[in-house]
Design an enzyme around this catalytic site. Structure first.
Site, PDB file in Angstrom:
ATOM      1  CB  SER A 169     -51.169  -1.345 -56.586  1.00 40.92           C
ATOM      2  OG  SER A 169     -52.291  -2.191 -56.550  1.00 40.92           O
ATOM      3  CG  PHE A 170     -51.685  -3.632 -50.590  1.00 37.67           C
ATOM      4  CD1 PHE A 170     -52.961  -3.357 -50.131  1.00 37.67           C
ATOM      5  CD2 PHE A 170     -50.777  -4.196 -49.712  1.00 37.67           C
ATOM      6  CE1 PHE A 170     -53.326  -3.631 -48.818  1.00 37.67           C
ATOM      7  CE2 PHE A 170     -51.129  -4.474 -48.408  1.00 37.67           C
ATOM      8  CZ  PHE A 170     -52.414  -4.196 -47.958  1.00 37.67           C
TER       9      PHE A 170
END
Length: 416
Positions: free
Chosen positions: A230-231
């Protein structure tokens, strides 16, 4: 298209909880029954129903433990951990809700109780970091003591170090890799208990983690892999621009440039005024963002983002966003890099551009309809993701179960 819940975000987070069936963090019936009880888009109802399921799983774990059925106790504690994390998800933000503190503490407690029942329990780590410590776990694929390739797992905005085991750790262990998972600034207990927000220069976060890894005699220091999720799909390659002891890097569904990702969601007439254009237009944008933040579902990501970045308002978040970019730094990544994206995922929409800008050996994979994979971070197709990733990784590092494997075709630190 949603699976059970009618709200896209609520349904996506239900799928996220459900995705961990294979890695021991969920049971199909428990997840579906819980989701069906959430009859409206209401964070309070979400919290109550997932909390009830978590508490029931924990009670079952305790009963199994007392009866001497340790495998059942282990499994139920792990499910409880995932459900406690899920329960508190929509409470994230500032000021911190005491119920979120409770579910966060319980997801850690039940995870540690469950993993203590593994044949090879993980080591709980306190990783030295700038006058404090970062929480982590070291999972061994084998207890024979021989050096093994090791994957280092780094997270995104709303995951926890415990969730990393379900998302990637179990799959790596099955294939013979040791696993070192950690929470960094802005993540898990580091933001919740220590109040340390995100920072853009993740190489200065991963460096101390690599120090811990290479000091271990059971880690093959020449075969370290950083997997960002994800991030973390931004922070992992960002770390690789400065931390050159990595033999491979994985960017799973992160933004190439946070500013671009944010501005793409703002109507063009207002986006064109950023960062310091017409005051009236910017005031309108600020009001619109404040209105969005008050919405239970649509405003959740923004409320979460402000908290983990340590900023007070949406315009402050836009101010710091340009720091989080790989543009102009791609050439600094020296190790082979795997970049992926799922069709339709706007968070990682520029993943192809990121991959095309790399000068290191790299692999780009786009998942989609042909793979029966959808959603951010391939949540309904983690097994498919793992197939593609570990097949590529074996080609880079060799057989993880063979001491020394083979020398990577492009050793860490070598530009091609």
């Amino acid at each position: 298209m949603t699976l059970v819940l009618h709200d896209d975000l609520f349904d996506a987070q239900f799928v996220r909880a459900l995705a961990y069936v294979r890695s021991g963090g969920a049971e199909l019936g428990e997840c579906i029954a819980t989701a069906r009880r959430i009859t409206r888009t209401d964070p309070e109802l979400w919290y109550r129903e997932w909390l009830a399921t978590a508490e029931r799983a924990e009670q079952a774990a305790g009963a199994s433990s007392l009866a001497g059925d340790l495998p059942s106790a282990r499994d139920a504690y792990l499910r409880a951990s995932n459900y406690y994390r899920t329960a508190g998800l929509f409470l994230m933000g500032a000021p911190v809700d005491d119920r979120f503190r409770h579910t966060a503490a319980k997801q850690t407690e039940t995870f540690r109780t469950g993993t203590a029942l593994f044949a090879s329990p993980p080591e709980v780590l306190e990783i030295p970091y700038e006058g404090t410590t970062l929480p982590g776990y070291f999972f061994r694929a084998s207890d024979d003591g021989s050096p093994r390739p090791t994957v280092i797992l780094t997270n995104g905005y709303d995951g926890t170090v415990e969730e990393l085991y379900f998302a990637n750790g179990a799959a790596a262990l099955e294939r013979g890799y040791h696993v070192l998972a950690f929470d960094g600034p802005g993540q898990g207990s580091v933001i919740l208990d220590q109040g340390i927000p995100f920072r853009a220069d993740w190489e200065n976060v991963v460096g101390p983690v690599v120090d811990v890894a290479v000091a271990r005699p059971d880690v093959d220091a020449d075969r370290l892999v950083l997997i960002g999720w994800s991030f973390g799909g931004y922070t992992a390659p960002r770390a690789a621009t400065g931390e050159h002891r990595l033999a491979a890097c994985v960017a799973d569904s992160g933004p190439y440039d946070l500013w671009d990702a944010l501005v793409s969601r703002i109507p063009g007439v207002l986006a064109h005024q950023l960062p310091d254009g017409n005051r009236i237009a910017l005031a309108v944008l600020q009001k619109a963002l404040e209105s969005t933040m008050r919405k239970p579902s649509a405003g959740w990501a923004l409320r979460r983002n402000l908290w983990v970045h340590g900023v007070d308002d949406a315009m402050g978040f836009l101010d710091i966003a340009p720091q989080y970019t790989l543009k102009g730094r791609e050439h600094l990544i020296r190790c082979p890099t795997f970049v992926c994206h799922t069709a339709g995922d706007d968070i990682s929409a520029d993943a192809r551009a990121m991959a095309d800008a790399l000068v290191c050996p790299h692999e780009y994979v786009e998942f989609g309809h042909d793979d029966d994979v959808s959603g951010h971070c391939e949540m309904d197709g983690r097994a498919v993701f793992h197939e593609r990733l570990f097949r590529w990784l074996a080609g880079v590092l060799g057989d993880p179960t063979t001491p020394g494997g083979h020398r990577p075709a492009h050793p860490a630190g070598a530009l091609t």
